[in-house]
Scaffold this active site. Structure first.
Site, PDB file in Angstrom:
ATOM      1  CB  VAL A 169      -0.957   0.024   1.226  1.00 49.98           C
ATOM      2  CG1 VAL A 169      -1.955  -1.121   1.160  1.00 49.98           C
ATOM      3  CG2 VAL A 169      -0.169   0.007   2.531  1.00 49.98           C
ATOM      4  CD  GLU A 170       1.023   4.805  -4.119  1.00 50.17           C
ATOM      5  OE1 GLU A 170       0.105   5.656  -4.037  1.00 50.17           O
ATOM      6  OE2 GLU A 170       1.721   4.656  -5.133  1.00 50.17           O
ATOM      7  CB  THR A 171      -2.305   5.996   1.817  1.00 52.43           C
ATOM      8  OG1 THR A 171      -1.836   6.770   0.711  1.00 52.43           O
ATOM      9  CG2 THR A 171      -2.883   6.916   2.878  1.00 52.43           C
ATOM     10  NE  ARG A 180      -0.885  11.110   0.258  1.00 54.59           N
ATOM     11  CZ  ARG A 180      -0.754  10.471  -0.897  1.00 54.59           C
ATOM     12  NH1 ARG A 180      -1.117   9.190  -0.993  1.00 54.59           N
ATOM     13  NH2 ARG A 180      -0.256  11.083  -1.962  1.00 54.59           N
ATOM     14  CD  GLN A 184      -2.665   3.386  -5.379  1.00 51.42           C
ATOM     15  OE1 GLN A 184      -2.590   4.535  -4.957  1.00 51.42           O
ATOM     16  NE2 GLN A 184      -2.441   3.080  -6.640  1.00 51.42           N
TER      17      GLN A 184
END
Length: 325
Positions: free
Chosen positions: A35-37, A69, A256
């Site tokens: 994941v990004e966040t 993030r 994400q």
């Protein structure tokens, strides 16, 4: 760094691995890379009351170092985003106001999103957090802590007046709740045409101190549900409004995102409703016994004692680096 295709693929594999029962998180590096966040609840995840949970600063620093993030989403409406920013600072965490989404802000953001009429007012059953967010949004309000000392006269012939310009009642946690506020809110909702009933959240309990659980905002909401026979519009978790606002603001996909929280019926359901990866921490409201109970129908992808367990990913990376030297 992974691109969008790899992230989506990794998340799908996480979903495939998730069974009817949640799995203990044993591979935090895989979750982090997928994941990004990360969306973090606060009470019971980052802190209990005004006490920081062990390992939180190191975990936040590690995730930021990996380019993740971080967004902090809380149903606690007693503070505004600016007030929460000061709390993070007091606890030694570097978090910007833009990274904070409180249910007090969600209430104001919702009213702005529907172009709440400038000549109308909001009656607040709650604390200063709601008032400050409404003020920043340019929305007129009354009520709140200022009505905390008001009393009702129930002698024969008494009639309580209310403002006919109140077009919304916003209800959140209120330690100054009294019969005056309940009656005023009830009159506005029942007698003012089209008056909205908005709840910041329906949490039954919360960790306002580190010592025990306390009756939550759902108690105040429940009282007004009972008197009006109306269901509120909930803007906090697990409603989709807060998630829609977050994803729109940061232009991110829910596939994400990993939602991390301590409550099944708000945090985990919030993530599940939008197709996010979900991680339950046992440092707050939910116990392992509750999670594994046959009566529990809400299962996260993973569970772990505290978010500091994510630090195992850093330890693994350090170990691999050392082995290559």
């Amino acid at each position: 760094m992974h691109g969008p295709i790899s992230l989506c693929h990794d998340f799908e594999s996480l979903c495939t691995e998730a069974t009817a029962s949640a799995s203990l998180l044993t591979n935090p590096a895989k979750l982090i890379d997928s994941v990004e966040t990360f969306l973090f609840d606060c009470d019971g995840v980052i802190w209990r009351g005004d006490v920081l949970i062990d390992g939180v600063p190191e975990t936040v620093e590690m995730l930021r170092s990996k380019g993740k993030r971080l967004i902090f989403v809380t149903n606690n409406s007693t503070k505004s985003r600016k007030q929460y920013g000061k709390k993070f600072e007091m606890l030694g965490l570097d978090v910007t106001e833009e990274e904070i989404f409180s249910s007090s802000f969600a209430a104001a953001a919702y009213l702005m999103s529907i172009n709440f009429p400038s000549h109308k007012k909001v009656y607040v059953v709650g604390e200063s957090g709601i008032q400050l967010e409404l003020k920043q949004a340019g929305i007129n309000y009354l009520g709140g802590p200022e009505d905390g000392d008001k009393r009702i006269d129930l002698s024969p012939g008494q009639l309580m007046q209310h403002d006919p310009d109140v077009a919304a009642v916003v209800v959140g946690f209120d330690r100054y709740i009294n019969y005056y506020k309940l009656q005023y809110a009830t009159l506005c909702i029942r007698e003012n045409p089209g008056c909205m009933f908005i709840a910041t959240n329906c949490d039954s309990v919360a960790h306002f101190t580190e010592c025990q659980e306390w009756a939550g905002g759902g108690c105040m909401v429940g009282a007004i549900k009972g008197s009006t026979q109306r269901e509120p519009l909930v803007v906090g978790k697990p409603s989709t409004f807060m998630m829609d606002h977050v994803t729109s603001k940061f232009n991110i996909k829910t596939s994400q995102i990993c939602m991390v929280g301590d409550r099944l019926d708000t945090d985990i359901l919030f993530g599940q409703n939008e197709g996010c990866a979900t991680l339950l921490v046992l440092s707050g409201v939910t116990t392992l016994e509750t999670l594994q109970s046959a009566d529990n129908k809400i299962q996260p992808h993973y569970y772990t004692p505290t978010i500091s367990e994510l630090l195992a990913a850093k330890d693994l990376a350090n170990g691999l680096h050392s082995s290559l030297l």
